[in-house]
Structure formats: structure tokens, C-alpha cells
Scaffold this motif. Structure first.
Motif, PDB file in Angstrom:
ATOM      1  N   ASP A 202       0.828  -1.211   0.000  1.00 35.71           N
ATOM      2  CA  ASP A 202       0.000   0.000   0.000  1.00 35.71           C
ATOM      3  C   ASP A 202       0.863   1.262   0.000  1.00 35.71           C
ATOM      4  OD1 ASP A 202       1.064  -0.140   2.507  1.00 35.71           O
ATOM      5  OD2 ASP A 202      -0.844  -0.052   3.589  1.00 35.71           O
ATOM      6  N   GLY A 203       2.122   1.102  -0.320  1.00 35.03           N
ATOM      7  CA  GLY A 203       3.031   2.241  -0.337  1.00 35.03           C
ATOM      8  C   GLY A 203       3.717   2.470   0.988  1.00 35.03           C
ATOM      9  N   ALA A 204       3.194   1.845   2.043  1.00 35.06           N
ATOM     10  CA  ALA A 204       3.812   1.987   3.363  1.00 35.06           C
ATOM     11  C   ALA A 204       4.996   1.034   3.441  1.00 35.06           C
ATOM     12  CB  ALA A 204       2.804   1.664   4.459  1.00 35.06           C
ATOM     13  N   SER A 205       6.052   1.476   4.052  1.00 40.69           N
ATOM     14  CA  SER A 205       7.192   0.581   4.220  1.00 40.69           C
ATOM     15  C   SER A 205       7.594   0.553   5.679  1.00 40.69           C
ATOM     16  CB  SER A 205       8.362   1.005   3.348  1.00 40.69           C
ATOM     17  OG  SER A 205       8.867   2.250   3.776  1.00 40.69           O
ATOM     18  N   SER A 206       8.135  -0.568   6.052  1.00 41.88           N
ATOM     19  CA  SER A 206       8.622  -0.746   7.407  1.00 41.88           C
ATOM     20  C   SER A 206       9.819  -1.689   7.297  1.00 41.88           C
ATOM     21  CB  SER A 206       7.519  -1.341   8.291  1.00 41.88           C
ATOM     22  OG  SER A 206       7.926  -1.353   9.646  1.00 41.88           O
ATOM     23  N   ASP A 207      10.182  -2.298   8.395  1.00 41.69           N
ATOM     24  CA  ASP A 207      11.246  -3.293   8.357  1.00 41.69           C
ATOM     25  C   ASP A 207      10.982  -4.312   9.457  1.00 41.69           C
ATOM     26  OD1 ASP A 207      13.166  -2.689  10.789  1.00 41.69           O
ATOM     27  OD2 ASP A 207      12.675  -0.741   9.907  1.00 41.69           O
ATOM     28  N   GLU A 208      11.690  -5.437   9.360  1.00 41.49           N
ATOM     29  CA  GLU A 208      11.434  -6.546  10.281  1.00 41.49           C
ATOM     30  C   GLU A 208      11.632  -6.175  11.744  1.00 41.49           C
ATOM     31  OE1 GLU A 208      13.938  -9.733   8.898  1.00 41.49           O
ATOM     32  OE2 GLU A 208      12.417 -10.422   7.476  1.00 41.49           O
ATOM     33  N   VAL A 209      12.652  -5.385  12.041  1.00 40.52           N
ATOM     34  CA  VAL A 209      12.912  -5.015  13.438  1.00 40.52           C
ATOM     35  C   VAL A 209      11.780  -4.129  13.954  1.00 40.52           C
ATOM     36  CG1 VAL A 209      14.524  -3.900  15.033  1.00 40.52           C
ATOM     37  CG2 VAL A 209      15.406  -5.225  13.104  1.00 40.52           C
ATOM     38  N   ARG A 210      11.425  -3.132  13.181  1.00 42.47           N
ATOM     39  CA  ARG A 210      10.337  -2.220  13.571  1.00 42.47           C
ATOM     40  C   ARG A 210       9.024  -2.982  13.747  1.00 42.47           C
ATOM     41  NH1 ARG A 210       8.825   3.083  10.009  1.00 42.47           N
ATOM     42  NH2 ARG A 210       7.009   3.759  11.163  1.00 42.47           N
ATOM     43  N   ASP A 211       8.747  -3.903  12.823  1.00 39.48           N
ATOM     44  CA  ASP A 211       7.524  -4.698  12.922  1.00 39.48           C
ATOM     45  C   ASP A 211       7.521  -5.548  14.191  1.00 39.48           C
ATOM     46  OD1 ASP A 211       6.816  -3.635  10.466  1.00 39.48           O
ATOM     47  OD2 ASP A 211       7.242  -5.456   9.330  1.00 39.48           O
ATOM     48  N   THR A 212       8.672  -6.135  14.529  1.00 38.64           N
ATOM     49  CA  THR A 212       8.778  -6.970  15.730  1.00 38.64           C
ATOM     50  C   THR A 212       8.573  -6.131  16.988  1.00 38.64           C
ATOM     51  OG1 THR A 212      10.274  -8.485  14.587  1.00 38.64           O
ATOM     52  CG2 THR A 212      10.254  -8.588  16.995  1.00 38.64           C
ATOM     53  N   ILE A 213       9.159  -4.943  17.007  1.00 40.46           N
ATOM     54  CA  ILE A 213       8.970  -4.034  18.153  1.00 40.46           C
ATOM     55  C   ILE A 213       7.493  -3.655  18.271  1.00 40.46           C
ATOM     56  CG2 ILE A 213       9.482  -1.737  19.087  1.00 40.46           C
ATOM     57  CD1 ILE A 213      12.258  -2.026  17.591  1.00 40.46           C
ATOM     58  N   GLY A 214       6.889  -3.299  17.152  1.00 43.57           N
ATOM     59  CA  GLY A 214       5.472  -2.926  17.160  1.00 43.57           C
ATOM     60  C   GLY A 214       4.588  -4.049  17.670  1.00 43.57           C
ATOM     61  N   GLU A 215       4.868  -5.261  17.230  1.00 40.02           N
ATOM     62  CA  GLU A 215       4.096  -6.427  17.682  1.00 40.02           C
ATOM     63  C   GLU A 215       4.262  -6.643  19.180  1.00 40.02           C
ATOM     64  OE1 GLU A 215       1.448  -9.563  16.948  1.00 40.02           O
ATOM     65  OE2 GLU A 215       2.112  -7.984  15.597  1.00 40.02           O
ATOM     66  N   LEU A 216       5.497  -6.529  19.664  1.00 43.65           N
ATOM     67  CA  LEU A 216       5.757  -6.662  21.105  1.00 43.65           C
ATOM     68  C   LEU A 216       4.965  -5.620  21.878  1.00 43.65           C
ATOM     69  CD1 LEU A 216       7.412  -7.773  23.570  1.00 43.65           C
ATOM     70  CD2 LEU A 216       9.125  -6.048  23.006  1.00 43.65           C
ATOM     71  N   TRP A 217       5.032  -4.381  21.449  1.00 42.63           N
ATOM     72  CA  TRP A 217       4.359  -3.297  22.187  1.00 42.63           C
ATOM     73  C   TRP A 217       2.842  -3.426  22.113  1.00 42.63           C
ATOM     74  CZ3 TRP A 217       7.382   1.920  21.296  1.00 42.63           C
ATOM     75  CH2 TRP A 217       8.689   1.773  21.795  1.00 42.63           C
ATOM     76  N   ARG A 218       2.309  -3.834  20.961  1.00 46.80           N
ATOM     77  CA  ARG A 218       0.847  -3.980  20.844  1.00 46.80           C
ATOM     78  C   ARG A 218       0.320  -5.090  21.753  1.00 46.80           C
ATOM     79  NH1 ARG A 218       2.027  -2.784  15.610  1.00 46.80           N
ATOM     80  NH2 ARG A 218       2.279  -4.962  14.985  1.00 46.80           N
ATOM     81  N   ASN A 219       1.115  -6.132  21.931  1.00 50.68           N
ATOM     82  CA  ASN A 219       0.650  -7.284  22.706  1.00 50.68           C
ATOM     83  C   ASN A 219       1.099  -7.257  24.167  1.00 50.68           C
ATOM     84  OD1 ASN A 219      -0.730  -8.614  20.569  1.00 50.68           O
ATOM     85  ND2 ASN A 219       1.266  -9.102  19.693  1.00 50.68           N
ATOM     86  N   TRP A 220       1.788  -6.196  24.567  1.00 51.87           N
ATOM     87  CA  TRP A 220       2.301  -6.114  25.937  1.00 51.87           C
ATOM     88  C   TRP A 220       1.156  -5.905  26.919  1.00 51.87           C
ATOM     89  CZ3 TRP A 220       6.899  -7.398  27.676  1.00 51.87           C
ATOM     90  CH2 TRP A 220       7.220  -7.061  28.993  1.00 51.87           C
ATOM     91  N   SER A 221       1.221  -6.630  28.019  1.00 49.31           N
ATOM     92  CA  SER A 221       0.199  -6.410  29.054  1.00 49.31           C
ATOM     93  C   SER A 221       0.835  -6.430  30.426  1.00 49.31           C
ATOM     94  CB  SER A 221      -0.873  -7.489  28.973  1.00 49.31           C
ATOM     95  OG  SER A 221      -0.329  -8.784  29.070  1.00 49.31           O
TER      96      SER A 221
END
Length: 120
Positions: free
Chosen positions: A101-120
Motif C-alpha cells: 500500500d506504499g507503506a514501508s517498514s522493516d522486520e525489526v520495527r515490525d517486531t517491536i510494534g508487535e511486542l508493544w501492541r501485545n504487551w500487558s
């Protein structure tokens, strides 16, 4: 990178590693940077405890520590004086990702985002 910041020490000290001299020098700089951030976090925690103020609250400390275990992360911590509302992370950009969709990211950023979204 597929290594955590703690594993970089072993790579930089391994005489048979596959890294060239400039890469080894950069690894040593990143290791020093990680170590300095770690010292700063420790000192801020001690200062907060002495003042009776949660400069790095436990909840944020735990998330920063977990973030530091993500391969490619150099440092993570609490910017400023706590407040339970912010965290910083310095990381090495990983392999590019993107959903077309034109958005770009990278594996490290995605992993950090996933960790933070699922943190409880």
C-alpha cells in the motif's frame, strides 16, 4: 541483524567472525552505545529511587527490557521523567517489509510494534 545487542559482544570478540574491519568497528561502536544507555538507565533508576520518584517505572522498565531483547535493538528506555506515557527505542533497520500500500517498514520495527501492541 539476527543478533540481540548482548550477542554483539561475542561477534565483535570472535577472531574468526565473517565481519570486515569497518563492520567490526561499527559493532564495537554500537556495543559501547548500548552499554552507555544501560548505565544511563541504571543511574536514572537510582536517582528516582533516591528521590522517591518513579523516573523509570517498573511497568516501563519491563517493556524496555523486553524490547532490548529484540534482535537489532540497540537501546530502549524511558525518555524524560517517567509519566507512564512514553518509551524510546534505537534500532538498526532490518529487512524491508510492506503491505503493497506504499507503506514501508522493516522486520525489526515490525517486531517491536508487535511486542508493544501485545504487551500487558
Amino acid at each position: 541483524t539476527t543478533c540481540t545487542a548482548k550477542e554483539w559482544d561475542a561477534i565483535s570478540n570472535n577472531e574468526s567472525n565473517v565481519y570486515t574491519l569497518p563492520t567490526a568497528n561499527m559493532a564495537n561502536i554500537l556495543i559501547k552505545m548500548r552499554d552507555l544507555f544501560s548505565v544511563a538507565r541504571t543511574n536514572l533508576r537510582c536517582m528516582g529511587e533516591a528521590a522517591g520518584v518513579p523516573v523509570e517505572p517498573k511497568e516501563q522498565m519491563d517493556l524496555a527490557d523486553a524490547t532490548m531483547k529484540v534482535p537489532g535493538v540497540i537501546a530502549a528506555g524511558v525518555p524524560g521523567a517517567g509519566g507512564y506515557d512514553a518509551l524510546f527505542v534505537l534500532y538498526m533497520k532490518g529487512i524491508a517489509t510492506g503491505g503493497g500500500d506504499g507503506a514501508s517498514s522493516d522486520e525489526v520495527r515490525d517486531t517491536i510494534g508487535e511486542l508493544w501492541r501485545n504487551w500487558s
